[in-house]
Scaffold this active site. Sequence first.
Site, mmCIF file in Angstrom:
data_model
loop_
_atom_site.group_PDB
_atom_site.id
_atom_site.type_symbol
_atom_site.label_atom_id
_atom_site.label_comp_id
_atom_site.label_asym_id
_atom_site.label_seq_id
_atom_site.Cartn_x
_atom_site.Cartn_y
_atom_site.Cartn_z
ATOM 1 N N HIS A 96 15.103 22.546 -26.732
ATOM 2 C CA HIS A 96 15.242 21.964 -25.393
ATOM 3 C C HIS A 96 16.496 21.088 -25.344
ATOM 4 C CE1 HIS A 96 14.484 19.612 -21.796
ATOM 5 N NE2 HIS A 96 13.640 20.568 -21.434
ATOM 6 N N GLU A 145 17.976 26.785 -18.881
ATOM 7 C CA GLU A 145 17.884 25.528 -18.144
ATOM 8 C C GLU A 145 19.247 24.841 -18.121
ATOM 9 O OE1 GLU A 145 13.617 23.741 -18.349
ATOM 10 O OE2 GLU A 145 14.639 23.282 -20.216
HETATM 11 P P1 PGA Z 1 12.372 19.454 -14.653
HETATM 12 O O1 PGA Z 1 12.433 19.678 -16.220
HETATM 13 O O2 PGA Z 1 11.444 20.472 -14.071
HETATM 14 O O3 PGA Z 1 11.861 18.042 -14.498
HETATM 15 O O4 PGA Z 1 13.756 19.602 -14.110
HETATM 16 C C1 PGA Z 1 12.521 20.959 -16.766
HETATM 17 C C2 PGA Z 1 12.659 20.835 -18.266
HETATM 18 O O5 PGA Z 1 13.339 19.904 -18.735
HETATM 19 O O6 PGA Z 1 12.085 21.651 -19.014
#
Ligand code: PGA
Length: 223
Positions: A96, A145
Amino acid sequence: MKNSLIVANWKSNKTIPESLDWLSQFVSGFAKTEGKEVILCTSFPLLYPLREQIAQNDLDIKLGTQDVSQFPEGPYTGEVNAGQIKNLATYVLVGHSERRRSLGETEDVIGKKIEQVLEAGLNPVLCVQDENAQIPGRCDIVAYEPPDAISTSGPNSEASDPERIERIASFFKSQRPGLIFLYGGSVDDNNVRRFTEKDSIDGVLVGAKSLSAEEFLRICQNA
Ligand code: PGA
């Protein structure tokens, strides 16, 4: 209809009682909808009590962790290894962006973690931030992401353009047929469908909006 994975990333939030409250609120409104798989990625201490409740109530919800040790069992104080997770969870988030940024996780460490997860027979969900990221051969699920779309990245963060994400998803899939592609970053109950309706997007990874059972329920319903 394609299968969608709706993955909650609670990050470092919730105590055991709070997580059990969340679960009972969530399931009171949740009827498994055909083609949707719900996965809760939680901190380690929450896994066992959640797993017990899920089993006792025969709920169709899977569990995941947000990290794993890069090492097997042994003299690694403070680490939680993949073998220890095996009886508690099915999925493991690896790489992540918050761990890469705040905990100095490198590609090398992430590669070792994926190996550990696979060896234990668990499913890694590799989080990537770069549209040209290399996906290790045996890693079947990727969560793309963009860091600036993550809700905590700043007051103006907002979800990425679904059309752009669809193009990135098809590019990933052209390189790796069969890959399961998730999008994450400011997903909420209003925008979730704009992602899950795309052919190449197989689901979403939801951070902030998964912390409230009602909100996450609406996301699952709308996905
Ligand atoms: P968020 O986070 O939905 O708060 O943007 C997603 C993540 O960090 O996995």
